[in-house]
Scaffold this motif. Structure first.
Motif, PDB file in Angstrom:
ATOM      1  N   ALA A  62     -14.079  -4.875  -2.852  1.00 43.01           N
ATOM      2  CA  ALA A  62     -13.572  -4.798  -1.478  1.00 43.01           C
ATOM      3  C   ALA A  62     -12.388  -3.823  -1.471  1.00 43.01           C
ATOM      4  O   ALA A  62     -12.208  -3.074  -2.434  1.00 43.01           O
ATOM      5  N   THR A  63     -11.594  -3.824  -0.420  1.00 44.40           N
ATOM      6  CA  THR A  63     -10.422  -2.938  -0.393  1.00 44.40           C
ATOM      7  C   THR A  63      -9.158  -3.760  -0.160  1.00 44.40           C
ATOM      8  O   THR A  63      -9.219  -4.983  -0.019  1.00 44.40           O
ATOM      9  N   GLY A  64      -8.034  -3.063  -0.069  1.00 38.31           N
ATOM     10  CA  GLY A  64      -6.754  -3.744   0.097  1.00 38.31           C
ATOM     11  C   GLY A  64      -6.734  -4.675   1.303  1.00 38.31           C
ATOM     12  O   GLY A  64      -6.155  -5.769   1.251  1.00 38.31           O
ATOM     13  N   THR A  65      -7.357  -4.245   2.386  1.00 37.46           N
ATOM     14  CA  THR A  65      -7.388  -5.059   3.603  1.00 37.46           C
ATOM     15  C   THR A  65      -7.978  -6.437   3.298  1.00 37.46           C
ATOM     16  O   THR A  65      -7.501  -7.462   3.797  1.00 37.46           O
ATOM     17  N   ALA A  66      -9.014  -6.452   2.480  1.00 37.47           N
ATOM     18  CA  ALA A  66      -9.616  -7.732   2.092  1.00 37.47           C
ATOM     19  C   ALA A  66      -8.606  -8.578   1.336  1.00 37.47           C
ATOM     20  O   ALA A  66      -8.590  -9.803   1.467  1.00 37.47           O
ATOM     21  N   GLY A  67      -7.743  -7.923   0.561  1.00 35.22           N
ATOM     22  CA  GLY A  67      -6.732  -8.656  -0.200  1.00 35.22           C
ATOM     23  C   GLY A  67      -5.836  -9.492   0.714  1.00 35.22           C
ATOM     24  O   GLY A  67      -5.491 -10.632   0.387  1.00 35.22           O
ATOM     25  N   TRP A  68      -5.498  -8.917   1.868  1.00 34.79           N
ATOM     26  CA  TRP A  68      -4.690  -9.684   2.843  1.00 34.79           C
ATOM     27  C   TRP A  68      -5.435 -10.965   3.233  1.00 34.79           C
ATOM     28  O   TRP A  68      -4.860 -12.047   3.294  1.00 34.79           O
ATOM     29  N   GLU A  69      -6.735 -10.783   3.528  1.00 30.89           N
ATOM     30  CA  GLU A  69      -7.531 -11.923   4.021  1.00 30.89           C
ATOM     31  C   GLU A  69      -7.749 -12.959   2.911  1.00 30.89           C
ATOM     32  O   GLU A  69      -7.763 -14.165   3.169  1.00 30.89           O
ATOM     33  N   ALA A 138       5.477  -9.510   2.884  1.00 30.82           N
ATOM     34  CA  ALA A 138       6.386  -8.399   2.579  1.00 30.82           C
ATOM     35  C   ALA A 138       5.594  -7.184   2.116  1.00 30.82           C
ATOM     36  O   ALA A 138       4.833  -7.259   1.154  1.00 30.82           O
ATOM     37  N   THR A 139       5.786  -6.082   2.812  1.00 36.23           N
ATOM     38  CA  THR A 139       5.143  -4.835   2.387  1.00 36.23           C
ATOM     39  C   THR A 139       6.080  -4.138   1.408  1.00 36.23           C
ATOM     40  O   THR A 139       7.165  -3.709   1.803  1.00 36.23           O
ATOM     41  N   HIS A 140       5.656  -4.064   0.152  1.00 36.20           N
ATOM     42  CA  HIS A 140       6.530  -3.457  -0.868  1.00 36.20           C
ATOM     43  C   HIS A 140       6.740  -1.981  -0.556  1.00 36.20           C
ATOM     44  O   HIS A 140       7.866  -1.498  -0.523  1.00 36.20           O
ATOM     45  N   GLU A 142       5.651   0.710   2.324  1.00 37.18           N
ATOM     46  CA  GLU A 142       5.003   0.999   3.615  1.00 37.18           C
ATOM     47  C   GLU A 142       4.552   2.460   3.580  1.00 37.18           C
ATOM     48  O   GLU A 142       5.360   3.388   3.681  1.00 37.18           O
ATOM     49  N   THR A 143       3.245   2.641   3.430  1.00 40.77           N
ATOM     50  CA  THR A 143       2.687   3.984   3.195  1.00 40.77           C
ATOM     51  C   THR A 143       2.818   4.892   4.413  1.00 40.77           C
ATOM     52  O   THR A 143       2.822   6.113   4.283  1.00 40.77           O
ATOM     53  N   SER A 144       2.912   4.317   5.599  1.00 39.88           N
ATOM     54  CA  SER A 144       2.942   5.162   6.799  1.00 39.88           C
ATOM     55  C   SER A 144       4.300   5.822   7.017  1.00 39.88           C
ATOM     56  O   SER A 144       4.382   6.850   7.680  1.00 39.88           O
ATOM     57  N   GLY A 171       1.162  -4.651  -2.197  1.00 39.86           N
ATOM     58  CA  GLY A 171       1.554  -3.632  -3.174  1.00 39.86           C
ATOM     59  C   GLY A 171       0.510  -2.543  -3.278  1.00 39.86           C
ATOM     60  O   GLY A 171       0.395  -1.883  -4.315  1.00 39.86           O
ATOM     61  N   VAL A 172      -0.224  -2.330  -2.172  1.00 39.22           N
ATOM     62  CA  VAL A 172      -1.343  -1.374  -2.224  1.00 39.22           C
ATOM     63  C   VAL A 172      -0.861   0.007  -2.670  1.00 39.22           C
ATOM     64  O   VAL A 172      -1.502   0.657  -3.498  1.00 39.22           O
ATOM     65  N   SER A 173       0.285   0.462  -2.141  1.00 42.00           N
ATOM     66  CA  SER A 173       0.735   1.806  -2.531  1.00 42.00           C
ATOM     67  C   SER A 173       1.982   1.760  -3.425  1.00 42.00           C
ATOM     68  O   SER A 173       2.738   2.718  -3.492  1.00 42.00           O
TER      69      SER A 173
END
Ligand SMILES: Cc1ncc(COP(=O)(O)O)c(C=O)c1O
Length: 387
Positions: A62-69, A138-140, A142-144, A171-173
């Motif tokens: 899956a991807t990072g988004t799935a990790g949240w879920e 907590a977003t370690h 923030e990629t944006s 911690g995706v990025s």
């Protein structure tokens, strides 16, 4: 266009040849007796990257988004209160998912470019004497906006408030590029993806959960099936997966983690620090600002703010169409206001000089009042001294 496209978006990142070669293999039987020889060490080594001995690591196709879920559905119940600060697009999307699946979200707006305000966090948790908040999100990194928050300080604030909420970290990025310490920082759930510091294509959600978080699995009220950690645990203990894994990505992950360990994680983090600092030196020499407020500068991505009369999309367009380099665009609230230079994954000083030179040409072409060579000079000066 002739030559290679130079990928300087903040994910997906460049694939090292070694990782690409490792993935170029015939499929194998994931139910065979030898499959555990691949999976078990991957899970053990993932724990080393997350820096956890007591937590458990998982790999989902899956991807990072799935990790949240995965984090939400395995530990919380509909209506549970969670606390999150929104200062960028990925925090926004995480909060949005929390709302959409039925959590009671306290969403605190902060200016984009800032990070997690720990004093405010501590006050809010102290005020929550009934311990209604079940998790802090907590977003370690923030990629944006190119903003890194200090998770150690977040944990300190939670402890100072004496609050038992779970601490989930995106911690995706950051993971595998910026130091991350799951056990030391008391993180209950860490969510990463394969396409950033792990130098792989997207397709793996790489996550780990503390014993405390895993202790909530049976009482968590959310329905879940594909994302049920209990199915993973049941299968992973023997070295198998509940469903068909992506075999090439697993071989790629093996090669990528071998590369990370051979370089040494501390050296990987130091390299990203240098790449980020050199990029920031170039931006300063151009006379431009970065989106991140002082103290929050990210070592994996720099969001460069363009003057009010300019549209950052033009720089990105010129960079791609004329110079064959890919830069990240501004997302949502900062669309057109920033362009992003990724300095994450399989990169070194000279790759960054290519990025900086390409950006510099695109800026000049779009009428920016900068001196040709100024950014490159500032960066190479920094790199020569720092190396
Ligand atoms: C910080 C952060 N969180 C979450 C995501 C979402 O991850 P994915 O696109 O792998 O689902 C991203 C993607 O760029 C990200 O940068």
């Amino acid at each position: 266009m002739a030559g290679r496209n130079h990928l300087y978006v903040p994910g997906p990142t460049n694939l090292p040849e070694r990782v690409m070669n490792a993935m170029h293999v015939q499929s194998v039987d994931h139910r065979s007796p030898i499959f555990p020889n691949l999976l078990k060490p991957l899970l053990a080594d993932l724990k080393k990257v997350f820096k956890t001995e007591t937590g458990s690591a998982f790999i989902f196709p899956a991807t990072g988004t799935a990790g949240w879920e995965i984090a939400f559905t395995n530990t919380l119940s509909p209506g549970d209160k969670v606390l999150i600060y929104r200062f960028g697009q990925f925090g926004h999307l995480w909060a949005n998912m929390a709302q959409r699946i039925g959590l009671d979200v306290t969403l605190v707006e902060r200016p984009w470019g800032e990070g997690i305000p720990v004093d405010d966090l501590q006050q809010r948790l102290q005020a929550d004497s009934g311990h209604d908040y079940k998790a802090v999100l907590a977003t370690h990194n923030e990629t944006s906006t190119g903003v890194t928050s200090d998770i150690a300080v977040v944990r300190k604030a939670m402890n100072a408030a004496g609050h038992p909420a779970l601490l989930f970290v995106d911690g995706v990025s950051s993971v595998a590029s910026i130091d991350f310490r799951m056990d030391e920082w008391g993180v209950d759930g860490i969510i990463a993806g394969s396409q950033k510091g792990f130098m792989l294509p997207a397709g793996l959600a790489l996550v780990a959960f503390s014993e405390k978080a895993l202790g909530k699995m049976d009482s968590a009220g959310f329905p879940r099936c594909f994302f049920d950690l209990r199915d993973q645990l049941n299968n992973n203990k023997d070295g198998y997966t509940p469903y068909t894994p992506s075999i090439p990505l697993l071989y790629g992950l093996r090669a990528a983690m071998d590369m990370l360990f051979e370089e040494g994680l501390d050296k990987v983090f130091a390299r990203h620090q240098r790449l980020g600092a050199g990029t920031r030196a170039a931006v300063k020499a151009w006379g431009l600002e970065i989106c991140a407020q002082p103290g929050f500068e990210s070592n994996t991505v720099t969001a460069v703010v363009v003057p009010k009369d300019k549209d950052a999309r033009e720089v990105i367009g010129t960079a791609f169409n004329k110079y064959n380099i890919s830069l990240g665009g501004g997302l949502s609230e900062v669309a057109g206001k920033v362009f992003r230079i990724g300095h994450m994954g399989d990169m070194n000083e000279v790759s960054m000089l290519g990025a900086i030179a390409g950006v510099e040409m695109a800026l000049l072409d779009n009428g920016y009042d900068i001196k040709a060579g100024s950014g490159v000079a500032a960066a190479l000066d920094y790199y020569r001294k720092a190396l």
